[in-house]
Design a protein around this motif. Structure first.
Motif, PDB file in Angstrom:
ATOM      1  N   VAL A  32       0.869  -1.165   0.000  1.00  0.00           N
ATOM      2  CA  VAL A  32       0.000   0.000   0.000  1.00  0.00           C
ATOM      3  C   VAL A  32       0.909   1.220   0.000  1.00  0.00           C
ATOM      4  O   VAL A  32       1.855   1.299   0.798  1.00  0.00           O
ATOM      5  CB  VAL A  32      -0.920   0.013   1.231  1.00  0.00           C
ATOM      6  N   MET A  33       0.637   2.142  -0.911  1.00  0.00           N
ATOM      7  CA  MET A  33       1.444   3.353  -1.022  1.00  0.00           C
ATOM      8  C   MET A  33       0.643   4.544  -0.522  1.00  0.00           C
ATOM      9  O   MET A  33      -0.587   4.594  -0.684  1.00  0.00           O
ATOM     10  CB  MET A  33       1.849   3.589  -2.472  1.00  0.00           C
ATOM     11  N   GLY A  34       1.338   5.488   0.070  1.00  0.00           N
ATOM     12  CA  GLY A  34       0.630   6.643   0.604  1.00  0.00           C
ATOM     13  C   GLY A  34       1.417   7.923   0.443  1.00  0.00           C
ATOM     14  O   GLY A  34       2.631   7.914   0.224  1.00  0.00           O
ATOM     15  N   TRP A  35       0.691   9.012   0.523  1.00  0.00           N
ATOM     16  CA  TRP A  35       1.271  10.355   0.577  1.00  0.00           C
ATOM     17  C   TRP A  35       0.850  11.009   1.887  1.00  0.00           C
ATOM     18  O   TRP A  35      -0.324  10.954   2.265  1.00  0.00           O
ATOM     19  CB  TRP A  35       0.811  11.215  -0.595  1.00  0.00           C
ATOM     20  N   PHE A  36       1.818  11.611   2.536  1.00  0.00           N
ATOM     21  CA  PHE A  36       1.590  12.388   3.740  1.00  0.00           C
ATOM     22  C   PHE A  36       2.193  13.769   3.521  1.00  0.00           C
ATOM     23  O   PHE A  36       2.975  13.975   2.599  1.00  0.00           O
ATOM     24  CB  PHE A  36       2.267  11.729   4.951  1.00  0.00           C
ATOM     25  N   ARG A  37       1.843  14.689   4.398  1.00  0.00           N
ATOM     26  CA  ARG A  37       2.460  16.002   4.332  1.00  0.00           C
ATOM     27  C   ARG A  37       2.683  16.534   5.743  1.00  0.00           C
ATOM     28  O   ARG A  37       1.987  16.138   6.688  1.00  0.00           O
ATOM     29  CB  ARG A  37       1.595  16.975   3.523  1.00  0.00           C
ATOM     30  N   GLN A  38       3.660  17.432   5.836  1.00  0.00           N
ATOM     31  CA  GLN A  38       3.961  18.042   7.128  1.00  0.00           C
ATOM     32  C   GLN A  38       4.298  19.508   6.918  1.00  0.00           C
ATOM     33  O   GLN A  38       5.269  19.834   6.220  1.00  0.00           O
ATOM     34  CB  GLN A  38       5.120  17.310   7.809  1.00  0.00           C
ATOM     35  N   ALA A  39       3.487  20.359   7.519  1.00  0.00           N
ATOM     36  CA  ALA A  39       3.717  21.798   7.478  1.00  0.00           C
ATOM     37  C   ALA A  39       4.535  22.200   8.706  1.00  0.00           C
ATOM     38  O   ALA A  39       4.530  21.490   9.717  1.00  0.00           O
ATOM     39  CB  ALA A  39       2.390  22.537   7.445  1.00  0.00           C
ATOM     40  N   PRO A  40       5.231  23.330   8.652  1.00  0.00           N
ATOM     41  CA  PRO A  40       6.041  23.766   9.799  1.00  0.00           C
ATOM     42  C   PRO A  40       5.214  23.873  11.066  1.00  0.00           C
ATOM     43  O   PRO A  40       4.134  24.468  11.075  1.00  0.00           O
ATOM     44  CB  PRO A  40       6.553  25.140   9.354  1.00  0.00           C
ATOM     45  N   GLY A  41       5.712  23.260  12.130  1.00  0.00           N
ATOM     46  CA  GLY A  41       5.038  23.329  13.409  1.00  0.00           C
ATOM     47  C   GLY A  41       3.829  22.423  13.546  1.00  0.00           C
ATOM     48  O   GLY A  41       3.142  22.460  14.570  1.00  0.00           O
ATOM     49  N   LYS A  42       3.584  21.611  12.530  1.00  0.00           N
ATOM     50  CA  LYS A  42       2.426  20.720  12.569  1.00  0.00           C
ATOM     51  C   LYS A  42       2.857  19.266  12.464  1.00  0.00           C
ATOM     52  O   LYS A  42       3.969  18.963  12.039  1.00  0.00           O
ATOM     53  CB  LYS A  42       1.452  21.064  11.449  1.00  0.00           C
TER      54      LYS A  42
END
Length: 123
Positions: A32-42
């Motif tokens: 299973v492939m996924g995309w995640f994201r991370q914003a500054p401070g989150k």
């Protein structure tokens, strides 16, 4: 196992980008492939996931209708097409691979991670 994410950049609000995640080192047909994201401070947050075997997809509510995850079996690559981008989409985007049962929406469920690619959306 290597995951190489690319395609990030600077775009104006309303624009589009396509992220790529090239996978190598093993056969990913059972992953299973996924995309995640991370914003500054989150915290890192789930964006989308795809079952490589049958192409089933699942999205976070905040990207439904705007983002599309897909895979190319021949190229061993997963894509994230991002349309109608908003400033709040600004983050480092990561691709990941996991051996659990689809859908995988928590980052702890993934076994392998790419290095991340920066997406910046200007208003």
């Amino acid at each position: 196992v290597q995951l190489q994410a690319s395609g990030g950049g600077l775009v104006q609000a309303g624009g589009s980008l396509r992220l790529s995640c090239a996978a190598s080192g093993r056969t990913f047909s059972s992953y299973v492939m996924g995309w995640f994201r991370q914003a500054p401070g989150k915290e890192r947050e789930f964006v989308a996931t795809i079952n490589w075997r049958d192409g089933s997809t699942y999205y976070a509510d905040f990207v439904k209708g705007r983002f599309t995850i897909s895979r190319d079996n021949a190229e061993n690559t997963v894509y994230l097409q991002m349309n109608s981008l908003k400033p709040e989409d600004t983050a480092v985007y990561y691709c990941a691979a996991g051996r659990g049962r689809f859908p995988l929406v928590r980052f702890l469920e993934y076994d392998y991670w790419g290095q991340g690619t920066q997406v910046t959306v200007s208003s």
